[in-house]
Design an enzyme around this catalytic site. Sequence first.
Site, short mmCIF file in Angstrom:
data_model
loop_
_atom_site.label_atom_id
_atom_site.label_comp_id
_atom_site.label_asym_id
_atom_site.label_seq_id
_atom_site.Cartn_x
_atom_site.Cartn_y
_atom_site.Cartn_z
N HIS A 145 0.64 -1.18 -0.13
CA HIS A 145 -0.03 -0.08 0.02
C HIS A 145 0.80 1.26 0.10
CE1 HIS A 145 -3.65 -2.22 0.10
NE2 HIS A 145 -3.65 -2.68 1.48
N LYS A 172 -13.05 4.86 7.73
CA LYS A 172 -13.58 5.77 6.69
C LYS A 172 -15.10 5.57 6.56
CE LYS A 172 -12.65 4.98 2.10
NZ LYS A 172 -14.03 4.92 1.68
#
Length: 928
Positions: free
Chosen positions: A158, A549
């Site tokens: 990532h 999120k």
Amino acid sequence: MAATASQQADRSSAERNSAVSEMPDELRADVRMLGESLGRVIAEDGGPDLLSDVERLRKAVIAARRREVSVDEVAAMVAAWPIERSVQIARAFTCYFHLVNLAEEHYRIRILRSRDTGDSSVPDSLAQAVAELKHDLGDEELNRLIADLEYRPVLTAHPTEARRRAVATAIQRVSAQLAEYNAPDRGAQERQEAQRRLLEEIDLLWRTAQLRHTKLDPLDEVRTAMSAFDETLFRTVPRVYRALDAALAGGSGTREPRARAFIRYGSWIGGDRDGNPNVTARVTREAVLIQADHVLTALENATTRIGRALTVAAAYGPPGEELSGLLAQAADDHPELASELATRAPGEPHRQWLLFVAARIAATRRRDLDLAYRSPDELLRDLRACQASLVAGGAARQAYGELQHLIWQVETFGFHLAELEVRQHSQVHATALEELRAGKTSERTEEVLATIRMIAWIQERFGPRACHRYVVSFTRSSEDIAAVYELAEHALGSRAPVLDVVPLFESGEDLANSADVLTGMLALPAVQRRLAEGGRRLEVMLGYSDSAKELGPAAATLKLYDAQAELAAWALANDVRLTLFHGRGGALGRGGGPANRAVLAQAPGSVAGRFKVTEQGEVIFARYGHPAIALRHIEQVTNAVLLASTPSVEARTGDAAARYRLLAERVASASERAYRSLTEAPGFPEWFGLVSPLEEIGSLRLGSRPARRGLGAPKSLDDLRAIPWVFAWAQTRVNLPGWYGLGSGLLAATRSPGEPVTSPSTDPAASTSGTTGPSDPGATEADGRADRPEIGPGIEELRRAYREWPLFASLLDNAEMSLAKTDRQIAARYLALGGRQDFADQVLAEYDLTRELVLAVTGHTRLLESRRVLSRAVQLRDPYVDALSHLQLRALSSLRAPDDLPDDERERLDTLLLLTVNGVAAGLQNTG
């Protein structure tokens, strides 16, 4: 009574002065010397005027924090410079942060070494854990726990490591020269030469381009991760086992070890294709081959080194019967090689044997099938034969010394280094099956089938352990698991590879339904077969990034805890040995923070001696960049895994969770409402794209994976991946994903149940502009909000929960760290770029509220009051991050202006912006 702006500025200045005065002499000396060296290099290259401008900005941002100048004056200074000058100044501050980070790393290493007594007095060490467990459990239970111990770090690609590989390499060279410079017992000439070389390497760092010119491909990411293995992991792992063995029984190195190899590294790099079309079956194949080449090279070199040193004469350590037979067999099968080794090491049978083993490892790497090992088990058999022979010959220290380290390394890394895991989205599988059942296949479906065939090839070449886990992201039902097994039959029929399909639960709804999905999995014949073959082991992955999120940090934390508790109870009821795989990021908004404290905060029964976690982006190099730091990190996590698995810790955690359950639900519910009121408001995604460098981050070429799903500007948070979401907020100095909504949640929990609560974040009209305020990021806002919310009597229960419940303490401590890295005044300038003052006011009001309530609950008078080292680092860095933020704001505001810009000016502004993104990431560190 809220402090006045002047009082707040005085406190900010006092805290920074205190941080400077508290800096240890050794660290202060290194920072000063490296800073002066960088200044000398800058002046040599850009002239004294460039250095003068750098110093002007440095002094101005410090003065702005003291309220001696206004931020408008700083912004005007920055705006007056040509873009090219701003680019040079941004480079200077970025290089400075690289050097400061290096100085702090060297200081940390010195401290770790000075505190390492090797006994149970070292906090969070293996020795401390073992001593405590011997007292609490007794030897029999301790041995059972050690036998089941597993730690599985999984490296991922990532994109949160903003540095180029060339920059990271240049920093490593500076690091080596700094160590030479600080080495004791140096003569004057040696020290002068070390200083000259240090300047040379700093000069090279200054002249190395900070930005990548080409996008990384997945194999670049694989090779980057290999540096952590080559430099650190291979050598550190046996030191961990040695430390555990010494703690268990003492006298390590003269007897058969009690510590077993319990670490297994995994990797998603080259295997994670969810949303990354650049990861193909060919890439997965190459990734495994790169890993194998690195580990076989390391094993060959280690075996050769040990073999050359093992000059045990037959007269003083005769070979055992088994080893004599193996040497005779080697002479029959490979007479030329055996003759050569006998000539090189006459009368030294153990040396001959290990050099022969090294030759076989080299043949394995070259694919010379006549001499190659077929599996790591064959290699282990040969090494243990040598070990047993040494023991029988009276050379126990030789048997259980470096040779034991080599055996541990083979047990840990095999011939594949890290267990490569494949990940794909559940919808991709569903679509592929629809096409196959309809008799047609697209290119993407063919790639799914090719991936499964590649897994089979890897298993044939390196064994099932090398690649057998298949993670299904956005698992909604057991049908998503069954789909993978059905696709494997389509790909290879009865020759399908060994597969352990791992569900990944990410959204709040999916986390709540996770146990029901597992119940459905138990009915699948393929899962039943794997449970029977694998000792009823099952793995489940929990996604921290997307849940945070979606729900905000507080609600996501509780939802994840509940899922862990329910899954642990489900596993117990169904006789399943469950391993929870924690998909944590590096940033606090993605489940980051101190790993050992996170382990101790897990739900009772959810650890059970097994811990698996992702290691992402910049975290890999922060934790594994140096052997001393890597050793400390692994020890701390293992210490926590052992302690968290004991009945006493589980009972304390469970009791606290039950006691404060209703309180936590009130915090989570109100915090989620506040969070959603912002992030789900019409126009919010577009506003976020304007106030942050979100679009430009994609140009940094941080990794091979696209920054968002689909094309164009994000229309909702679902379009945006969690990593750029967190990374972009860090750049704005808001750090919103790490704390937003928590203040509203805490406020609600202070009131009586049923009492209406209106917080500024859910009622923007209740807040004032908030565009002015003190420069101290930890200051209470007298001029930002006149009407302070009334804190109810429930504050006392929140304080007890903070003291008694590790999960709640971890939540608040991580939020406190995120708040400390937030700068309200700088943040307000970013938020103003979006043209939505209502959103800006809402964010700043929630910041004020969250900061106030976090301090009230923790009992701190300022942020990070109880964490002096971290507080000092933040206080010292903040002004220099401010400098880069002003430069970034200059670029961002020009790029966001409605007027069209000439292409060449836009390109120069983009360069400035991206350079500052690199610099801010280096200054704040855990940004993604």
